[in-house]
Scaffold this active site. Structure first.
Site, PDB file in Angstrom:
ATOM      1  N   ASN A  94      10.225  -3.247  -5.105  1.00 58.01           N
ATOM      2  CA  ASN A  94       9.200  -4.203  -6.131  1.00 58.01           C
ATOM      3  C   ASN A  94       9.431  -3.333  -7.414  1.00 58.01           C
ATOM      4  OD1 ASN A  94       7.041  -4.945  -7.663  1.00 58.01           O
ATOM      5  ND2 ASN A  94       5.335  -4.039  -6.427  1.00 58.01           N
ATOM      6  N   LYS A 112       8.157  -3.916 -10.487  1.00 55.58           N
ATOM      7  CA  LYS A 112       6.681  -3.969 -11.064  1.00 55.58           C
ATOM      8  C   LYS A 112       7.264  -4.399 -12.718  1.00 55.58           C
ATOM      9  CE  LYS A 112       5.081  -0.589  -7.995  1.00 55.58           C
ATOM     10  NZ  LYS A 112       3.966   0.537  -7.629  1.00 55.58           N
ATOM     11  N   HIS A 136      -0.707  -7.540  -4.083  1.00 57.86           N
ATOM     12  CA  HIS A 136      -0.275  -6.142  -4.311  1.00 57.86           C
ATOM     13  C   HIS A 136      -1.398  -5.456  -4.905  1.00 57.86           C
ATOM     14  CE1 HIS A 136       1.492  -2.426  -5.819  1.00 57.86           C
ATOM     15  NE2 HIS A 136       2.443  -2.834  -5.175  1.00 57.86           N
ATOM     16  N   GLU A 165      -2.117  -3.264  -7.121  1.00 54.28           N
ATOM     17  CA  GLU A 165      -2.086  -3.416  -8.667  1.00 54.28           C
ATOM     18  C   GLU A 165      -2.660  -4.599  -9.259  1.00 54.28           C
ATOM     19  OE1 GLU A 165       1.705  -1.840  -9.471  1.00 54.28           O
ATOM     20  OE2 GLU A 165       1.406  -0.156  -8.270  1.00 54.28           O
ATOM     21  N   GLU A 178      -0.156  -1.369   2.524  1.00 58.83           N
ATOM     22  CA  GLU A 178       0.182  -0.330   1.464  1.00 58.83           C
ATOM     23  C   GLU A 178      -1.028   0.449   1.436  1.00 58.83           C
ATOM     24  OE1 GLU A 178       3.758  -1.290  -0.942  1.00 58.83           O
ATOM     25  OE2 GLU A 178       2.182  -2.267  -1.710  1.00 58.83           O
ATOM     26  N   GLY A 205       2.842   5.133  -5.290  1.00 54.83           N
ATOM     27  CA  GLY A 205       3.337   5.741  -6.635  1.00 54.83           C
ATOM     28  C   GLY A 205       2.481   7.155  -6.779  1.00 54.83           C
ATOM     29  N   SER A 232       5.149   5.033  -1.461  1.00 53.84           N
ATOM     30  CA  SER A 232       6.122   6.412  -1.626  1.00 53.84           C
ATOM     31  C   SER A 232       6.859   6.582  -0.533  1.00 53.84           C
ATOM     32  CB  SER A 232       5.107   7.655  -1.753  1.00 53.84           C
ATOM     33  OG  SER A 232       4.166   7.392  -2.776  1.00 53.84           O
TER      34      SER A 232
HETATM   35  C1  PEP Z   1       4.528  -0.576  -4.337  1.00 51.39           C
HETATM   36  O1  PEP Z   1       4.082  -0.324  -5.591  1.00 51.39           O
HETATM   37  O2  PEP Z   1       4.513  -1.403  -3.527  1.00 51.39           O
HETATM   38  C2  PEP Z   1       4.918   0.892  -3.883  1.00 51.39           C
HETATM   39  C3  PEP Z   1       5.106   1.099  -2.461  1.00 51.39           C
HETATM   40  O3  PEP Z   1       5.157   1.837  -5.007  1.00 51.39           O
HETATM   41  P1  PEP Z   1       5.831   3.448  -4.249  1.00 51.39           P
HETATM   42  O4  PEP Z   1       6.926   3.270  -3.348  1.00 51.39           O
HETATM   43  O5  PEP Z   1       6.204   3.851  -5.840  1.00 51.39           O
HETATM   44  O6  PEP Z   1       4.758   4.138  -3.813  1.00 51.39           O
END
Ligand code: PEP
Length: 249
Positions: A9, A11, A94, A96, A166, A172, A212
């Site tokens: 992703n 973003k 997601h 966000e 997630e 992040g 992460s």
């Molecule tokens: C995400 O935004 O779906 C995500 C998993 O981000 P990150 O790997 O940076 O934690």
């Protein structure tokens, strides 16, 4: 057998030139893998990404879409528009989008229904916040998110759903759920789907972990029975890191 998937992703990152460069690097170095590999560039670069990846097995996803067909919805993108340029999968839910754009389970139910009606595959994201985990409510939160957005679907729709668990506290932040925490939640998700639908639907749905995931922790997380791959944010922006994660599956 359910698919293994590694998805990136991107973003709100990468302009057109950077997108072309990263895609070229990914497709040139993509290892032989049993996993489906997917990337989600920004809307403005989706069409070009589909062209660049025409002879690659890497698939292009969108990061969002609107639930209406068309019309006066300034700034929005419809399912038909995505399909028209060759995008076949859309990320919905997601954290966000939920946190910064007020997306609720009810809204997401409409988006999921429209995407499936149109023939898109849906990568549905969900997961608990830190205070919810600390309070021991994480299973309940996840169950409610699934129930509200997905449990009105009919049985046949599930073949077009990919789940991405997630935990918000791991996105992040550099903080990862331990492989045991991921496995525990993924097993719970599968059990919840089995109870609401059937064992075969629960067995067939791919459940990705996101939060992460990096080259140094991917293998351990992916080794867990109910973890079928990952949705990768930050590490998907660097070709060698993303490819190392693909290699870890
Ligand atoms: C995400 O935004 O779906 C995500 C998993 O981000 P990150 O790997 O940076 O934690």
């Amino acid at each position: 057998m359910r698919s293994k998937i590694v998805a990136g992703n991107w973003k709100m990152n990468k302009n057109l030139e950077e997108t072309e460069k990263l895609l070229a690097e990914l497709s040139a170095k993509l290892p032989n893998t049993e996993a489906e590999v997917m990337v989600a560039p920004t809307f403005v670069n989706l069409s070009r990404s589909v062209q660049v990846l025409e002879s690659s097995t890497i698939q292009v996803m969108a990061q969002n879409m609107h639930f209406e067909e068309s019309g006066a919805f300034t700034g929005e993108i419809s399912a038909d528009m995505l399909l028209n340029i060759g995008v076949e999968t859309v990320i919905l839910g997601h954290s966000e989008r939920r946190a910064y754009f007020g997306e609720t389970d009810e809204l997401l139910a409409k988006k999921v229904a429209k995407a499936l009606e149109k023939g898109l595959r849906v990568m549905f994201c969900f997961g608990e916040e830190l205070d919810e985990r600390k309070a021991g409510n994480h299973f309940k939160v996840v169950e409610t998110q699934l129930k509200n957005a997905l449990f009105s679907l009919d049985n046949s729709s599930w073949s077009s759903i990919v789940l991405a668990y997630e935990p918000v506290w791991a996105i992040g932040t550099g903080e990862t759920a331990s492989p045991e925490q991921a496995q525990e939640m993924h097993a719970f998700i599968r059990k919840t789907i089995a109870e609401a639908y059937s064992n075969s639907i629960a067995d067939e749905v791919s459940i990705l972990y996101g939060g992460s995931v990096k080259p140094n922790n991917a293998q351990e997380i992916f080794s867990k029975t109910d973890v079928d791959g990952g949705l990768i944010g930050g590490a998907s922006l660097v070709a060698d890191d993303f490819l190392a994660i693909v290699n870890a599956i």
